[in-house]
Design a protein around this motif. Sequence first.
Motif, PDB file in Angstrom:
ATOM      1  N   PRO A   1     -18.850  31.270 -19.767  1.00  0.00           N
ATOM      2  CA  PRO A   1     -17.567  31.368 -20.608  1.00  0.00           C
ATOM      3  C   PRO A   1     -17.088  29.928 -21.163  1.00  0.00           C
ATOM      4  CG  PRO A   1     -17.483  31.270 -18.141  1.00  0.00           C
ATOM      5  CD  PRO A   1     -18.852  31.425 -18.505  1.00  0.00           C
ATOM      6  N   ARG A   2     -16.412  30.125 -22.166  1.00  0.00           N
ATOM      7  CA  ARG A   2     -15.865  28.743 -22.727  1.00  0.00           C
ATOM      8  C   ARG A   2     -15.079  28.002 -21.778  1.00  0.00           C
ATOM      9  NH1 ARG A   2     -14.989  33.147 -26.522  1.00  0.00           N
ATOM     10  NH2 ARG A   2     -15.669  32.548 -28.783  1.00  0.00           N
ATOM     11  N   ASP A   3     -15.277  26.557 -21.984  1.00  0.00           N
ATOM     12  CA  ASP A   3     -14.851  25.772 -20.852  1.00  0.00           C
ATOM     13  C   ASP A   3     -13.484  25.205 -21.331  1.00  0.00           C
ATOM     14  OD1 ASP A   3     -15.309  24.003 -18.853  1.00  0.00           O
ATOM     15  OD2 ASP A   3     -14.465  22.485 -19.980  1.00  0.00           O
ATOM     16  N   PHE A   4     -12.413  25.078 -20.358  1.00  0.00           N
ATOM     17  CA  PHE A   4     -11.109  24.582 -20.520  1.00  0.00           C
ATOM     18  C   PHE A   4     -10.833  23.514 -21.491  1.00  0.00           C
ATOM     19  CE2 PHE A   4      -6.807  22.880 -19.885  1.00  0.00           C
ATOM     20  CZ  PHE A   4      -5.869  23.904 -19.938  1.00  0.00           C
ATOM     21  N   ALA A   5     -11.643  22.325 -21.290  1.00  0.00           N
ATOM     22  CA  ALA A   5     -11.646  21.428 -22.379  1.00  0.00           C
ATOM     23  C   ALA A   5     -11.778  21.749 -23.786  1.00  0.00           C
ATOM     24  CB  ALA A   5     -12.722  20.327 -21.987  1.00  0.00           C
ATOM     25  N   GLU A   6     -12.859  22.821 -23.946  1.00  0.00           N
ATOM     26  CA  GLU A   6     -12.976  23.255 -25.383  1.00  0.00           C
ATOM     27  C   GLU A   6     -11.690  23.773 -25.843  1.00  0.00           C
ATOM     28  OE1 GLU A   6     -15.592  26.755 -27.567  1.00  0.00           O
ATOM     29  OE2 GLU A   6     -16.323  26.113 -25.598  1.00  0.00           O
ATOM     30  N   TYR A   7     -11.232  24.865 -25.213  1.00  0.00           N
ATOM     31  CA  TYR A   7      -9.992  25.389 -25.410  1.00  0.00           C
ATOM     32  C   TYR A   7      -8.894  24.258 -25.739  1.00  0.00           C
ATOM     33  CZ  TYR A   7      -5.302  26.495 -24.220  1.00  0.00           C
ATOM     34  OH  TYR A   7      -3.886  26.466 -24.050  1.00  0.00           O
ATOM     35  N   ALA A   8      -8.486  23.422 -24.983  1.00  0.00           N
ATOM     36  CA  ALA A   8      -7.763  22.394 -25.157  1.00  0.00           C
ATOM     37  C   ALA A   8      -7.712  21.641 -26.357  1.00  0.00           C
ATOM     38  CB  ALA A   8      -7.572  21.706 -23.948  1.00  0.00           C
ATOM     39  N   ARG A   9      -9.064  21.282 -26.767  1.00  0.00           N
ATOM     40  CA  ARG A   9      -9.317  20.605 -28.138  1.00  0.00           C
ATOM     41  C   ARG A   9      -9.000  21.321 -29.213  1.00  0.00           C
ATOM     42  NH1 ARG A   9     -13.986  18.973 -25.237  1.00  0.00           N
ATOM     43  NH2 ARG A   9     -15.263  20.556 -26.418  1.00  0.00           N
ATOM     44  N   GLU A  10      -9.487  22.620 -29.176  1.00  0.00           N
ATOM     45  CA  GLU A  10      -9.049  23.484 -30.427  1.00  0.00           C
ATOM     46  C   GLU A  10      -7.715  23.938 -30.421  1.00  0.00           C
ATOM     47  OE1 GLU A  10     -11.604  27.065 -30.159  1.00  0.00           O
ATOM     48  OE2 GLU A  10     -13.373  25.959 -29.821  1.00  0.00           O
ATOM     49  N   ALA A  11      -7.007  24.189 -29.350  1.00  0.00           N
ATOM     50  CA  ALA A  11      -5.531  24.331 -29.299  1.00  0.00           C
ATOM     51  C   ALA A  11      -4.606  23.038 -29.884  1.00  0.00           C
ATOM     52  CB  ALA A  11      -5.031  24.821 -27.927  1.00  0.00           C
ATOM     53  N   ALA A  12      -5.043  22.074 -29.446  1.00  0.00           N
ATOM     54  CA  ALA A  12      -4.223  20.857 -29.845  1.00  0.00           C
ATOM     55  C   ALA A  12      -4.721  20.511 -31.308  1.00  0.00           C
ATOM     56  CB  ALA A  12      -5.006  19.558 -28.967  1.00  0.00           C
ATOM     57  N   GLY A  13      -6.030  20.878 -31.713  1.00  0.00           N
ATOM     58  CA  GLY A  13      -6.119  20.552 -33.118  1.00  0.00           C
ATOM     59  C   GLY A  13      -5.439  21.544 -33.937  1.00  0.00           C
ATOM     60  N   ALA A  14      -4.980  22.794 -33.529  1.00  0.00           N
ATOM     61  CA  ALA A  14      -4.178  23.721 -34.192  1.00  0.00           C
ATOM     62  C   ALA A  14      -2.757  23.556 -34.051  1.00  0.00           C
ATOM     63  CB  ALA A  14      -4.566  25.213 -33.575  1.00  0.00           C
ATOM     64  N   GLY A  15      -2.451  22.239 -33.536  1.00  0.00           N
ATOM     65  CA  GLY A  15      -0.913  21.991 -33.324  1.00  0.00           C
ATOM     66  C   GLY A  15      -0.245  22.770 -32.137  1.00  0.00           C
ATOM     67  N   ALA A  16      -1.059  23.358 -31.191  1.00  0.00           N
ATOM     68  CA  ALA A  16      -0.302  24.127 -30.274  1.00  0.00           C
ATOM     69  C   ALA A  16       1.035  23.289 -29.542  1.00  0.00           C
ATOM     70  CB  ALA A  16      -1.113  24.522 -29.159  1.00  0.00           C
ATOM     71  N   TRP A  17       0.877  21.985 -29.372  1.00  0.00           N
ATOM     72  CA  TRP A  17       1.544  21.119 -28.686  1.00  0.00           C
ATOM     73  C   TRP A  17       2.247  20.182 -29.348  1.00  0.00           C
ATOM     74  CZ3 TRP A  17      -3.284  21.958 -26.525  1.00  0.00           C
ATOM     75  CH2 TRP A  17      -3.508  23.125 -25.668  1.00  0.00           C
ATOM     76  N   LYS A  18       2.197  20.269 -30.663  1.00  0.00           N
ATOM     77  CA  LYS A  18       2.687  19.230 -31.590  1.00  0.00           C
ATOM     78  C   LYS A  18       4.088  19.487 -31.772  1.00  0.00           C
ATOM     79  CE  LYS A  18       2.088  17.217 -36.276  1.00  0.00           C
ATOM     80  NZ  LYS A  18       1.137  17.368 -37.309  1.00  0.00           N
ATOM     81  N   VAL A  19       5.152  18.242 -31.637  1.00  0.00           N
ATOM     82  CA  VAL A  19       6.331  18.331 -31.816  1.00  0.00           C
ATOM     83  C   VAL A  19       6.831  18.647 -32.896  1.00  0.00           C
ATOM     84  CG1 VAL A  19       8.566  17.322 -31.234  1.00  0.00           C
ATOM     85  CG2 VAL A  19       6.682  16.660 -29.839  1.00  0.00           C
TER      86      VAL A  19
END
Length: 278
Positions: A260-278
């Motif tokens: 399965p995909r690792d959490f770190a991979e998910y976090a990097r991709e979601a951050a890159g997509a701006g998920a937690w960008k103010v």
Amino acid sequence: MTQNSQDMTLVVTGATGRTGSRVAEAARAAGLTVRPATRAQGFDWGDRSTWADALRGAAAAYLVYPTDVGSPEAARAVGLLAHEAMGLGVRRLVLLSSRGEELARPTEEALRESGADWTVVRAAWFAQNFSEGPLVEGLRERGELVFPGGEVREPFVDVRDIADVVVAVLAASDRYIGQALTVSGPRLLTFGEAVAEIATATGRPMTYRPVSPRQYGDHLAGFGVPPEEVEFLVDLFETLLDGRNAYLSDGVQQVLGREPRDFAEYAREAAGAGAWKV
């Protein structure tokens, strides 16, 4: 299933939600015809008169009950919809359920009793819960997650893996009929460790503040969540987050033949997509 999966029309309930949107995407990529069953398309879990139009002529359906699979209304609704589907010739049904949630078992049983060619996919806590839905605002706006997870460890699962499992199960003819498959991520993390990995991915300081389920319920009530839903969620978190899910499951490897995909991979991709960008 006797027909070629390339000719299959798949009804996807919750097709705009966290898992449904990914199931629809994965199904289209596999050559299936996707029929979204959402309120925007005229489907309503609370209105039985809307079900037939969504189901008629399809070969299979992915069922995800809104709010929670263990909610008091879920078993009756899933059972009734499964019988309706059977009456319309839609025999192949896949239900999203929750790993370790005893309240979900009546809903699973209602599906089994319908006589459908059923498969249940029991999922661990979604990785995407940190970037989509009610938890994301605190992380994005204040760099803080307030949640009743304590120091419990959870193998957060990427919802894309859930979607890939669902589509692979449907494409595998009768191989997984009558089975409950359990899926998780590849390693255990506390909620605090998960937030720390998100902080690394975003380059922003972030913190986790554990609270009791009752304190979290008061927090939800302050945001206008109905009292009955608050009570259900408090009870749910008191049981699900007691450590019972601190183990890995092999459903992704079993069905997909890969890790399965690792959490770190998910976090990097979601951050890159701006998920937690103010």
